[in-house]
Design a protein around this motif. Structure first.
Motif, PDB file in Angstrom:
ATOM      1  N   SER A  10     -48.931  -7.122  11.429  1.00 30.88           N
ATOM      2  CA  SER A  10     -48.694  -8.176  10.435  1.00 30.88           C
ATOM      3  C   SER A  10     -47.793  -9.274  10.982  1.00 30.88           C
ATOM      4  O   SER A  10     -47.785 -10.393  10.474  1.00 30.88           O
ATOM      5  CB  SER A  10     -48.077  -7.577   9.165  1.00 30.88           C
ATOM      6  OG  SER A  10     -46.728  -7.218   9.397  1.00 30.88           O
ATOM      7  N   ALA A  11     -47.014  -8.948  12.014  1.00 29.27           N
ATOM      8  CA  ALA A  11     -46.098  -9.938  12.593  1.00 29.27           C
ATOM      9  C   ALA A  11     -46.741 -10.748  13.714  1.00 29.27           C
ATOM     10  O   ALA A  11     -46.202 -11.779  14.122  1.00 29.27           O
ATOM     11  CB  ALA A  11     -44.843  -9.239  13.124  1.00 29.27           C
ATOM     12  N   LEU A  12     -47.895 -10.285  14.223  1.00 28.56           N
ATOM     13  CA  LEU A  12     -48.471 -10.935  15.409  1.00 28.56           C
ATOM     14  C   LEU A  12     -48.767 -12.430  15.214  1.00 28.56           C
ATOM     15  O   LEU A  12     -48.570 -13.216  16.159  1.00 28.56           O
ATOM     16  CB  LEU A  12     -49.738 -10.197  15.879  1.00 28.56           C
ATOM     17  CG  LEU A  12     -49.500  -8.787  16.449  1.00 28.56           C
ATOM     18  CD1 LEU A  12     -50.770  -8.242  17.088  1.00 28.56           C
ATOM     19  CD2 LEU A  12     -48.366  -8.787  17.461  1.00 28.56           C
ATOM     20  N   PRO A  13     -49.226 -12.865  14.020  1.00 32.30           N
ATOM     21  CA  PRO A  13     -49.461 -14.314  13.866  1.00 32.30           C
ATOM     22  C   PRO A  13     -48.212 -15.159  14.100  1.00 32.30           C
ATOM     23  O   PRO A  13     -48.313 -16.350  14.393  1.00 32.30           O
ATOM     24  CB  PRO A  13     -49.938 -14.435  12.411  1.00 32.30           C
ATOM     25  CG  PRO A  13     -50.495 -13.089  12.078  1.00 32.30           C
ATOM     26  CD  PRO A  13     -49.649 -12.109  12.838  1.00 32.30           C
ATOM     27  N   GLU A  14     -47.038 -14.543  13.983  1.00 29.63           N
ATOM     28  CA  GLU A  14     -45.777 -15.280  14.179  1.00 29.63           C
ATOM     29  C   GLU A  14     -45.352 -15.343  15.639  1.00 29.63           C
ATOM     30  O   GLU A  14     -44.362 -15.995  15.975  1.00 29.63           O
ATOM     31  CB  GLU A  14     -44.637 -14.623  13.383  1.00 29.63           C
ATOM     32  CG  GLU A  14     -44.947 -14.305  11.926  1.00 29.63           C
ATOM     33  CD  GLU A  14     -45.251 -15.566  11.141  1.00 29.63           C
ATOM     34  OE1 GLU A  14     -44.564 -16.580  11.402  1.00 29.63           O
ATOM     35  OE2 GLU A  14     -46.181 -15.559  10.311  1.00 29.63           O
ATOM     36  N   ILE A  15     -46.041 -14.584  16.490  1.00 30.66           N
ATOM     37  CA  ILE A  15     -45.611 -14.490  17.896  1.00 30.66           C
ATOM     38  C   ILE A  15     -46.625 -15.203  18.782  1.00 30.66           C
ATOM     39  O   ILE A  15     -47.820 -14.890  18.743  1.00 30.66           O
ATOM     40  CB  ILE A  15     -45.488 -13.011  18.322  1.00 30.66           C
ATOM     41  CG1 ILE A  15     -44.501 -12.275  17.402  1.00 30.66           C
ATOM     42  CG2 ILE A  15     -45.056 -12.904  19.777  1.00 30.66           C
ATOM     43  CD1 ILE A  15     -44.473 -10.776  17.607  1.00 30.66           C
ATOM     44  N   ALA A  16     -46.145 -16.148  19.581  1.00 33.96           N
ATOM     45  CA  ALA A  16     -47.035 -16.922  20.452  1.00 33.96           C
ATOM     46  C   ALA A  16     -47.322 -16.126  21.719  1.00 33.96           C
ATOM     47  O   ALA A  16     -46.697 -16.339  22.766  1.00 33.96           O
ATOM     48  CB  ALA A  16     -46.388 -18.265  20.780  1.00 33.96           C
ATOM     49  N   LEU A  17     -48.261 -15.192  21.635  1.00 30.51           N
ATOM     50  CA  LEU A  17     -48.516 -14.293  22.764  1.00 30.51           C
ATOM     51  C   LEU A  17     -48.927 -15.052  24.022  1.00 30.51           C
ATOM     52  O   LEU A  17     -48.621 -14.612  25.142  1.00 30.51           O
ATOM     53  CB  LEU A  17     -49.609 -13.276  22.398  1.00 30.51           C
ATOM     54  CG  LEU A  17     -49.241 -12.217  21.356  1.00 30.51           C
ATOM     55  CD1 LEU A  17     -50.429 -11.280  21.099  1.00 30.51           C
ATOM     56  CD2 LEU A  17     -48.036 -11.395  21.813  1.00 30.51           C
ATOM     57  N   GLY A  18     -49.597 -16.182  23.839  1.00 34.06           N
ATOM     58  CA  GLY A  18     -50.053 -16.947  24.998  1.00 34.06           C
ATOM     59  C   GLY A  18     -48.916 -17.592  25.777  1.00 34.06           C
ATOM     60  O   GLY A  18     -49.115 -18.062  26.900  1.00 34.06           O
ATOM     61  N   GLU A  19     -47.725 -17.608  25.175  1.00 36.65           N
ATOM     62  CA  GLU A  19     -46.606 -18.303  25.813  1.00 36.65           C
ATOM     63  C   GLU A  19     -45.502 -17.369  26.311  1.00 36.65           C
ATOM     64  O   GLU A  19     -44.417 -17.823  26.663  1.00 36.65           O
ATOM     65  CB  GLU A  19     -45.993 -19.313  24.818  1.00 36.65           C
ATOM     66  CG  GLU A  19     -46.974 -20.416  24.458  1.00 36.65           C
ATOM     67  CD  GLU A  19     -46.522 -21.242  23.263  1.00 36.65           C
ATOM     68  OE1 GLU A  19     -45.307 -21.206  22.936  1.00 36.65           O
ATOM     69  OE2 GLU A  19     -47.383 -21.896  22.645  1.00 36.65           O
ATOM     70  N   ILE A  20     -45.766 -16.055  26.273  1.00 34.29           N
ATOM     71  CA  ILE A  20     -44.753 -15.106  26.741  1.00 34.29           C
ATOM     72  C   ILE A  20     -45.365 -14.099  27.715  1.00 34.29           C
ATOM     73  O   ILE A  20     -46.593 -13.946  27.779  1.00 34.29           O
ATOM     74  CB  ILE A  20     -44.085 -14.342  25.563  1.00 34.29           C
ATOM     75  CG1 ILE A  20     -45.132 -13.524  24.782  1.00 34.29           C
ATOM     76  CG2 ILE A  20     -43.338 -15.292  24.650  1.00 34.29           C
ATOM     77  CD1 ILE A  20     -44.533 -12.607  23.730  1.00 34.29           C
ATOM     78  N   ASP A  21     -44.464 -13.427  28.467  1.00 28.79           N
ATOM     79  CA  ASP A  21     -44.888 -12.391  29.414  1.00 28.79           C
ATOM     80  C   ASP A  21     -44.444 -11.008  28.963  1.00 28.79           C
ATOM     81  O   ASP A  21     -45.012  -9.994  29.370  1.00 28.79           O
ATOM     82  CB  ASP A  21     -44.255 -12.656  30.793  1.00 28.79           C
ATOM     83  CG  ASP A  21     -44.463 -14.078  31.273  1.00 28.79           C
ATOM     84  OD1 ASP A  21     -45.631 -14.492  31.397  1.00 28.79           O
ATOM     85  OD2 ASP A  21     -43.451 -14.794  31.477  1.00 28.79           O
ATOM     86  N   LEU A  22     -43.398 -10.981  28.152  1.00 28.50           N
ATOM     87  CA  LEU A  22     -42.785  -9.705  27.770  1.00 28.50           C
ATOM     88  C   LEU A  22     -42.408  -9.759  26.295  1.00 28.50           C
ATOM     89  O   LEU A  22     -41.768 -10.718  25.840  1.00 28.50           O
ATOM     90  CB  LEU A  22     -41.514  -9.476  28.604  1.00 28.50           C
ATOM     91  CG  LEU A  22     -40.603  -8.301  28.196  1.00 28.50           C
ATOM     92  CD1 LEU A  22     -41.292  -6.966  28.481  1.00 28.50           C
ATOM     93  CD2 LEU A  22     -39.266  -8.374  28.954  1.00 28.50           C
TER      94      LEU A  22
END
Lengths: 224, 224
Positions: B106-118
């Motif tokens: 449910s939190a994933l839409p808030e996290i910019a996965l494309g812009e992080i490594d860890l």
């Protein structure tokens, strides 16, 4: 879906409260005072019991020891010649993280309620779920170790809010920690204003007399 | 009754694992390594992150912060200029004692996965239930504070058994505790033989370089 889930949870807590009342009735009939002792893992519950259970003059005490697995604490307490009953939660769900009223009820046949005045139920080390499940206790006592930091009342408010006494343990470590006692008390009073609190060190014995007297007063009804 | 209950629990864990795999697929597609960081309350997870997250050269890190209530830890970590997403568990059941895969999803839409490594997922402070719920992590790291005592691997075996790295924290307190390091290691190897372990103090900074290097190696695939 969410709505259904909440109803199921409420039913489970309702059933727990029904069984907790049955436990409480049994304790009351036998004239046994019951303490539900809770804390995070390693806050010092067992050591605080070791410090006082052998010297409660005139009070016949017993312990119901809750652990996910093993009997390390029960073995320690048995050395005090106090009756100890072990309750392991690992048959359920890879280890239940708390005691509930039905688990305590299942242990009652092993406890000679007619022969004791005080039963201490040492809960599983956890600051969340044990606070949600009454087990039939008269009072809830929680242990907060200063090594855990002064922010814990804000992070685990239900636990700090629903207890009748807070034992602030390991004060012998204060010189070596960045722990602000005033800030802890401010946070504690924010969630449970005025709750009785005692500062002590199970390791050195400092302050444990007050805890012993509190248990005597609870059980005998008079200050020792 | 017991049989029914166990089946319901197994279904819940099965659903959790399905969602955890979906999370893991999303992380893999984005090339993000994910650490599930767990411990008892007050063992030092947040301070250990404060020590390293600002100095992971070349690694873009983010934190998903799990708490029953409040955002104290998230506020601390935000000062490092690392993206922090707060996940509070208190809408459920008086406060869930762990994160599960669906909460993380449910939190994933808030996290910019494309812009992080860890991505470090800081779990709720608890040694029982967090170990039962995969959330899609690559690795599980647990923090064990020496102030909690050396018996914890035997009392909370699932937590110690299912992690890939143990950070033994607060070693600056060892001179003031009755803590037998060899006994702790003996207990640790009894439940998780040979699991990597590192000794450190988040307070003094001693030993945290090894933890930083471990994160760099996990993320970059080479020793820093």
């Amino acid at each position: 879906m969410h709505r259904t889930r909440v109803r199921v949870v409420e039913d489970a807590l309702d059933a727990n409260n029904t069984i907790a009342r049955a436990n409480r009735d049994d304790f009351d009939r036998a004239g046994v005072k019951v303490v539900n002792l809770m804390s995070a893992p390693g806050a010092g519950k067992t050591t605080l019991l070791e410090r006082v259970l052998g010297s409660l003059d005139g009070v016949r005490a017993a312990v119901l020891e809750g652990d996910v697995q093993g009997s390390l604490d029960a073995d320690r307490l048995a050395r005090l010649h106090v009756p100890v009953t072990q309750l392991n939660t690992d048959p359920g769900f890879g280890g239940e993280c708390h005691l509930d009223a039905n688990m305590v009820r299942s242990a009652l046949p092993e406890i000679a309620l007619g022969e004791i005045d005080l039963l201490v139920i040492e809960n599983v080390g956890n600051l969340v779920c044990p606070a949600e499940f009454r087990v039939g206790e008269d009072v809830r006592v929680m242990v907060s170790s200063v090594a855990e930091g002064e922010d814990k009342p804000l992070k685990y408010p239900l636990m700090f809010r629903t207890c009748e006494l807070v034992l602030v343990n390991k004060v012998d470590l204060l010189p070596y920690l960045d722990y602000d006692v005033d800030k802890f008390l401010y946070h504690l009073d924010a969630v449970n204003p005025g709750v009785p609190r005692m500062f002590m060190s199970a390791r050195t014995g400092e302050g444990v007399d007050a805890w012993r007297e509190w248990l005597l007063e609870l059980t005998m009804g008079v200050r020792a």
